[in-house]
Design an enzyme around this catalytic site. Structure first.
Site, short mmCIF file in Angstrom:
data_model
loop_
_atom_site.label_atom_id
_atom_site.label_comp_id
_atom_site.label_asym_id
_atom_site.label_seq_id
_atom_site.Cartn_x
_atom_site.Cartn_y
_atom_site.Cartn_z
N CYS A 113 37.16 52.60 52.51
CA CYS A 113 36.95 51.89 51.38
C CYS A 113 37.72 50.28 51.55
CB CYS A 113 37.22 52.23 50.18
SG CYS A 113 39.13 52.76 50.01
N HIS A 168 41.87 54.59 46.22
CA HIS A 168 40.80 53.79 46.84
C HIS A 168 40.10 52.15 46.20
CE1 HIS A 168 35.81 53.83 47.11
NE2 HIS A 168 36.21 52.95 46.31
N ASP A 212 31.93 48.44 44.40
CA ASP A 212 32.48 48.85 45.56
C ASP A 212 32.10 48.96 46.71
OD1 ASP A 212 33.84 50.82 46.54
OD2 ASP A 212 33.09 52.29 45.40
#
Length: 660
Positions: A416, A460, A475
């Site tokens: 991520c 994350h 995101d």
């Protein structure tokens, strides 16, 4: 003539030395999980000598062995890096002293001193492990030392069964005092403190993120924090737990402006949070020790209630002191908020002058083609969805100065943080203020405790951009791996890439009872943290005042006096210091009634002689006395006699007949 030896200087028997050796092992072994292993070497030297002592070599340890143990201990302290004054070095010295003292334990005085050191080490152990299993182990330590103390004082009369029974009885008798002390005794601040920031490495999200730097967290199943909501849970798509805000970019790494290293430059005043403009969620968080300062909240927080908590200008909440133990706080969040005027947006538009030139030129071309900031960002996410990008917990390294370009055009495989770094960089290329947010995504709902457990593996990173007068979340992970944001991490990895799951998680998912047991034990730990570790005296006082009215210091003093008095009487009765009057068993109770009316028996006088004397003194009751004497003899000495209800009535009738 034999010389008298004081009791405290007498050599203890072998059976007591065996008990002390066993207790020493129980005390030292738990510390080896937290302190350097060189303590195990010292314990081995001590164990070898104590083994010889318990097998008959009743003498003090040779000076050479004592010097060797001291050298190993001091050398271990220096080689293990425990040179500074902190908790680990202080505890290591205490354990080392406990071990060295046991080399000379031969007499009762030395044995008692070793037991007192054991009690002290039990309290120290709770500084390292204050979980339910740690508390159970501390209870075992206390029981072992109490048994050793009994063995020392009992000397040659020590028996394992009786010693264990008495030790357990003492601990059970102390439970009421422990409960009252826990509920009502004030939590006093420490008179001094020992630095303990070096007890362990920092865990969780830090104030700096490199591409792929948090991938190691994805391999850890350790809990990060637990969240309990007062009402309904928010939708799973909103389970974004923000912690750090990273706005300083040097071409490879993202850093927070207010960092751990410059915390003395943090602003002192409280800053406002955004105001809620949508559904609100009230919840409490139990955060594990991280050795860091950042707190975690559901995106976006609107209220924060906790001790020593303040808000930083970049939207984070932190504590002045690092989180060296479990910490509980309350908060409120909203799915949408109204923003106060943001100042210093230029800070979130800065880019280094060199590096990632290919990605910069690509972004400028895309921005010209898009026509607007919103369309430009949508084009970036569409590019991620349409090109062969791959999301993985084991990303390749991109070590060059053009790491983002290498990822975007060549590798196309990352975690991520890779995707968030690239998208935030591209946003700044188009002069859109952007920053990274480090935290956690998702979690596992525990039905046993009605809370959400968030693990380190759910770490994350996502992007925030300033559009239309507010920070908005983007995101990129949702573009490359949509299932990551919609389902639990375990479920998503099991379906798409099971090899990335930690081994323990894979085993738990394949064995249903193991997974259920894991959730049950986690709920036990959560209740322990909430009810015991984070207990507030106002809870108990509130319950008492709701039932008995306002409690002032005089009420508390009277209550404690009565409580301690009743407890003292019970303990005196239990230990045999106090004998409460008991009713005599039949037929002796009836015989006593007769004595009170007609005169007491003489010393050495049997029941038959007593009845014969009474018959001479009271001729009119001769026959009744003879019948009573016969019945008493039968009930007292005939093993076949049964004192049932009919016999009791007959005995009472015959006594009444004698008294007419």
């Amino acid at each position: 003539m034999t010389q008298y030896v004081p009791v405290m200087r007498r050599v203890m028997p072998l059976s007591v030395l065996w008990v002390l050796l066993l207790v020493q092992g129980i005390m030292v072994l738990p510390f080896l999980f937290y302190l350097p292993l060189w303590l195990g070497a010292v314990f081995g030297l001590v164990l070898m000598w104590r083994w010889r002592v318990t097998h008959g070599e009743m003498r003090q340890a040779p000076r050479s062995l004592i010097i060797l143990a001291i050298l190993v201990g001091i050398g271990g302290l220096l080689l293990s890096g425990l040179r500074a004054y902190n908790l680990d070095s202080a505890v290591a010295l205490c354990v080392l002293g406990y071990l060295l003292k046991s080399l000379e334990v031969m007499r009762r005085r030395d044995g008692i001193f070793q037991v007192y050191l054991g009690y002290f080490l039990t309290g120290i152990f709770l500084l390292y492990n204050y979980t339910p299993d740690g508390a159970l182990l501390a209870v075992i330590m206390v029981l072992a030392n109490t048994l050793a103390l009994h063995a020392i004082t009992a000397d040659h009369t020590f028996r394992w069964k009786r010693g264990t029974k008495l030790s357990l009885a003492l601990m059970v008798a102390a439970i009421p005092i422990m409960i009252v002390g826990f509920l009502f005794f004030p939590r006093l601040p420490p008179l001094w403190s020992i630095p303990n920031d070096e007890r362990g490495v920092q865990t969780g999200m830090s104030d700096q993120v490199d591409p792929g730097s948090i991938a190691s967290l994805a391999q850890s199943t350790a809990p990060a924090f637990r969240v309990q909501f007062e009402g309904e849970l928010p939708p799973r798509q909103q389970w974004y737990w923000r912690g750090t805000t990273l706005g300083d970019f040097d071409g490879r790494s993202w850093r927070a402006h207010f960092r751990d290293r410059n915390r003395f430059q943090w602003p002192r005043g409280q800053l406002p949070l955004a105001t809620p403009d949508a559904e609100r969620y009230d919840y409490s968080v139990v955060l594990e020790a991280t050795q860091q300062h950042w707190l975690y909240f559901l995106d976006w927080p609107t209220q924060i209630r906790g001790e020593d908590v303040f808000v930083l200008p970049d939207g984070r909440a932190a504590r002045r002191n690092s989180l060296s133990q479990t910490y509980r706080y309350e908060a409120q969040s909203a799915s949408d908020v109204d923003w106060f005027d943001e100042v210093g947006l230029q800070y979130y538009q800065r880019l280094p002058n060199q590096g990632n030139e290919a990605l910069r030129q690509w972004g400028l071309a895309q921005r010209d083609a898009a026509g607007s900031d919103v369309a430009y960002l949508e084009a970036i996410l569409a590019h991620i969805r349409n090109e062969p990008f791959r999301y993985t917990l084991r990303p390749p390294l991109y070590p060059s100065a053009d790491s983002l370009s290498d990822f975007w055009f060549d590798g196309r495989a990352g975690f991520c943080s890779h995707y968030a770094s690239a998208v935030a960089y591209l946003a700044r290329v188009a002069d859109i203020p952007s920053r990274l947010v480090g935290g956690y995504l998702g979690g596992s709902y525990n039905e046993n405790g009605n809370y959400i457990q968030v693990r380190q593996m759910e770490a994350h990173v996502w992007v925030e951009v300033w559009l239309n007068g507010r920070w908005q979340r983007i995101d990129p992970t949702a573009a490359v791996a949509p299932g990551r944001t919609d389902t639990n991490l375990d479920d998503w990895l099991s379906a798409d890439n099971p090899s990335d799951l930690p081994f323990g998680v894979r085993v738990g998912r394949n064995l249903g009872p193991v997974n259920e047991l894991r959730f049950w034990w986690d709920s036990v730990q959560y209740q322990w943290q909430v009810s015991v570790l984070n207990y507030q005296q106002s809870n108990a006082l509130g319950l008492l005042e709701a039932r008995f009215g306002r409690i002032n210091p005089w009420h508390a003093a009277v209550f404690m006096t009565i409580f301690l008095g009743v407890l003292g009487v019970l303990m005196a009765w239990f230990t045999g210091l106090l004998h409460l009057p008991r009713r005599q068993a039949e037929p002796w109770a009836s015989l006593g009634k007769l004595e009170r009316q007609l005169g007491a028996r003489r010393t050495g006088e049997t029941v038959a002689d007593f009845m014969a004397r009474l018959a001479l003194e009271h001729p009119g009751q001769r026959e009744a006395l003879a019948r009573l004497a016969q019945l008493i003899d039968t009930l007292a000495y005939d093993p076949q006699a049964n004192l049932d209800a009919s016999r009791r009535r007959e005995l009472n009738q015959r006594v009444e007949a004698c008294l007419k």
